[in-house]
Design a protein around this motif. Structure first.
Motif, mmCIF file in Angstrom:
data_model
loop_
_atom_site.group_PDB
_atom_site.id
_atom_site.type_symbol
_atom_site.label_atom_id
_atom_site.label_comp_id
_atom_site.label_asym_id
_atom_site.label_seq_id
_atom_site.Cartn_x
_atom_site.Cartn_y
_atom_site.Cartn_z
ATOM 1 N N UNK A 480 59.669 -20.534 39.240
ATOM 2 C CA UNK A 480 60.899 -21.206 39.661
ATOM 3 C C UNK A 480 61.963 -21.196 38.580
ATOM 4 N N UNK A 481 63.205 -21.360 38.994
ATOM 5 C CA UNK A 481 64.348 -21.600 38.106
ATOM 6 C C UNK A 481 64.541 -20.499 37.063
ATOM 7 N N UNK A 482 64.161 -19.288 37.407
ATOM 8 C CA UNK A 482 64.373 -18.179 36.492
ATOM 9 C C UNK A 482 63.413 -18.101 35.331
ATOM 10 N N UNK A 483 62.292 -18.815 35.428
ATOM 11 C CA UNK A 483 61.313 -18.789 34.347
ATOM 12 C C UNK A 483 60.411 -17.580 34.411
ATOM 13 N N UNK A 484 59.524 -17.484 33.444
ATOM 14 C CA UNK A 484 58.572 -16.381 33.357
ATOM 15 C C UNK A 484 57.286 -16.756 34.086
ATOM 16 N N UNK A 485 56.719 -15.913 34.944
ATOM 17 C CA UNK A 485 55.449 -16.227 35.594
ATOM 18 C C UNK A 485 54.369 -16.552 34.576
ATOM 19 N N UNK A 486 53.670 -17.664 34.787
ATOM 20 C CA UNK A 486 52.647 -18.108 33.838
ATOM 21 C C UNK A 486 51.627 -18.968 34.566
ATOM 22 N N UNK A 487 50.362 -18.832 34.164
ATOM 23 C CA UNK A 487 49.260 -19.570 34.777
ATOM 24 C C UNK A 487 48.392 -20.157 33.674
ATOM 25 N N UNK A 488 48.184 -21.468 33.728
ATOM 26 C CA UNK A 488 47.346 -22.117 32.715
ATOM 27 C C UNK A 488 45.898 -22.260 33.151
ATOM 28 N N UNK A 489 45.631 -22.128 34.447
ATOM 29 C CA UNK A 489 44.248 -22.254 34.879
ATOM 30 C C UNK A 489 44.021 -21.776 36.294
ATOM 31 N N UNK A 490 43.272 -20.667 36.448
ATOM 32 C CA UNK A 490 42.689 -20.313 37.742
ATOM 33 C C UNK A 490 41.270 -20.847 37.698
ATOM 34 N N UNK A 491 41.003 -21.880 38.487
ATOM 35 C CA UNK A 491 39.743 -22.601 38.390
ATOM 36 C C UNK A 491 39.007 -22.464 39.720
#
Length: 588
Positions: A480-491
């Motif tokens: 969102x909001x022009x940020x960089x795709x990022x994932x802290x946890x695929x659980x």
């Protein structure tokens, strides 16, 4: 189908910009904290700081948002209570008188101001069975929590305020300020300014009163919301203004380890079946100190009247019972974690330096995989090493390099001496496709958010039926909001056939340190353990507290949350994909 949710709660937490005077904000972060939950007319109402409204639910699983533009969005620690048949709201405003608002139907009708009588921070209203009303408040490192009676109908104070909860870090190890109850030196100019103003003492804050079986349980938070050890303690009295006695078991709500830590500044309520729950603040505190979320935990009163929460593996699936539940010291989560361990590998379309794919599966919300800036089609994938029976998946997104608002500085609302703030109250959805595969070739969609209609930063999917899968992939990811795709946890949660539970930890050596406020624990690491649960309490039969360690190679831990003068029993439980194995108790 088991009815579950998974902490942190999947709510559309609001973004905000926060800048120091004379400086430009660099990025945005999400925040919601200090939750109050009450049951009202078949609904559960959840209010949290900086949200611009509240969430309501009929089942504690699915939540809908109701905007409240009539309420002060920037007043911290919103409190709501049923007072004389109405839902009454109040929140914190330093240096000004605070207003009480009321609504007889908050889901469908707005709140109206009803009284403006006094100044307070971190308030909690409480109406006793006899109709008398009390207010508790306090949020400083220099003063206690206060209590006072209020006039019914006008909310005007009656008499003088009473000190009801003191600071006592010399005796209560869990109240000591800092990460793992040890204070570090400030790293930024903002941190140095705050340290100069607030000092090194813990904040005593977040009061909440619960009456149970004729006794008054006055809860409070310490030592600081940005710390993993942020927790809730409780004093118990025979009347609303005390005197109060420190409960022998404290803190009663504590979650200093695991995927997301913290369990302080909360509220305690009963569901429709009479089961107790405790909602409280969980922290990320990476992009900004007040980057926070909301957690919900089972709460209990034992036969002796001791109040405690069950926070073993607190970020694993939590069951919402369909009737009255009883505390089971040997109970396990509905499913175990399949996405961490020696056989798990992560890959991605690209990765920014220091944000490698493996950080999407390290069981730490404070680290994350992030796509490279020029990645046109980002994806991240987990290989669990073998086909597993999957029952549920949680995808936790991280806020990475989301640019600040271009709102001119003069339009920011002045919120305090150190910063200015603007809150984005609209949903800001990310877009992605969550899929599973048994062979890495044929894929089955589990959750499709590519239309961008739902703001789900911590999406949790309980499958209608278990699926056999080895690979889990998040693709077509847009932040969102022009940020960089990022994932802290695929659980990934389920059961691992063919894997044995780890052996028991048989011998724990424990030595009290720091005047009895801590204990050094040493044990022989267990082969095949994903991690350990440090259980402790006042006797082997009452192990209320837990500290989750997600590194199975560990054979040592310092327990920092003890109270001076109390003897403790401690037990190290080992766990892996197959389940939990209780260890042998020791004394410290």
């Amino acid at each position: 189908m088991t009815r579950t949710f998974c902490n942190p709660l999947d709510l559309p937490y609001r973004y905000q910009d926060k800048i120091a005077p004379g400086k430009q904000a660099e990025w945005r972060f999400r925040e919601a904290a200090d939750p109050t939950v009450i049951a009202w007319e078949g609904y559960y109402l959840l209010f949290a700081s900086m949200s611009g409204g509240f969430w309501y639910s009929t089942d504690l699983i699915t939540w809908e948002f109701k905007a409240t533009p009539e309420l002060p969005i920037e007043d911290y620690a919103p409190d709501v209570r049923l007072i004389d048949g109405a839902v009454v709201f109040c929140a914190s405003k330093r240096g000004q008188l605070c207003t009480f608002f009321a609504s007889t139907d908050p889901v469908h009708m707005p709140f109206e101001p009803v009284a403006t009588t006094m100044e307070f921070w971190d308030p909690d209203l409480f109406q006793d069975d006899d109709g008398r009303i009390y207010l508790y408040w306090g949020c400083t490192s220099t003063e206690p929590v206060w209590g006072i009676e209020l006039e019914r109908g006008t909310f005007a104070p009656i008499g003088e305020k009473v000190a009801v909860v003191p600071e006592c870090e010399a005796e209560h190890g869990w109240e000591r300020k800092g990460e793992n109850n040890h204070l570090e030196e400030p790293k930024t100019e903002m941190e140095r300014m705050i340290r100069a103003r607030t000092g090194t003492k813990p904040f005593i804050e977040g009061a909440y009163m619960t009456k149970h079986d004729g006794r008054y349980y006055l809860q409070y938070a310490a030592p600081g919301t940005e710390n993993n050890v942020y927790a809730d303690g409780v004093y118990v009295g025979e009347s609303p203004l005390g005197p109060f006695t420190y409960q022998a078991w404290n803190p009663f709500s504590s979650n200093p380890g695991g995927f997301m830590q913290g369990a302080g500044h909360g509220s305690t309520f009963q569901d429709v079946h009479g089961n107790w729950w405790h909602a409280s603040t969980m922290r990320i505190s990476v992009n900004e100190k007040f980057e926070r979320r909301v957690g919900l935990f089972p709460c209990y009163f034992d036969a002796a009247g001791t109040m405690h929460c069950d926070q073993r593996l607190a970020c694993y699936p939590q069951v919402v019972p369909e009737g009255e539940r009883a505390y089971d010291e040997a109970a396990e989560p509905a499913w175990m974690l399949l996405s961490k361990g020696a056989g798990v590998a992560a890959s991605a379309s690209s990765a920014e330096e220091s944000h490698e794919p493996g950080l999407a599966a390290d069981e730490d919300c404070r680290t994350w995989w992030a796509a490279a800036a020029d990645d046109a089609d980002p994806w991240v994938m987990l290989d669990m090493g073998a086909v597993r029976e999957v029952y549920a998946i949680q995808v936790n997104l991280a806020d990475h390099a989301i640019p600040a608002s271009d709102t001119p500085e003069e339009e920011f609302v002045d919120s305090g001496a150190f910063f200015k703030r603007i809150i984005t109250v609209e949903d800001q959805p990310a877009r992605y496709l969550l899929e599973v595969s048994a062979d890495g070739a044929a894929w089955e969609a589990v959750l499709d958010l590519r239309d961008g209609a739902a703001d789900r930063p911590h999406a949790y999917v309980e499958l209608d039926a278990p699926v056999s899968a080895r690979y889990v992939r998040v693709s077509h990811l847009t932040a969102p909001l022009g940020g960089r795709p990022a994932v802290s946890g695929i659980r990934v949660f389920g059961r691992a056939a063919g894997i044995e539970r780890p052996a028991a930890v048989e011998s724990v050596r424990a030595a009290r340190t720091e005047g009895g406020l801590s204990a050094d624990l040493v044990w022989e690491p267990v082969p095949g353990a994903q991690g350990y649960i440090v259980r402790y309490g006042l006797s082997p039969q009452a192990l209320y507290g837990s500290w989750e360690l997600t590194d199975g190679s560990l054979g040592m831990h310092t327990l920092t949350t003890l109270n001076a003068g109390e003897g403790y029993s401690v037990r190290i439980d080992s766990f892996n994909e197959a389940g939990v194995t209780p260890g042998e108790p020791a004394s410290c």
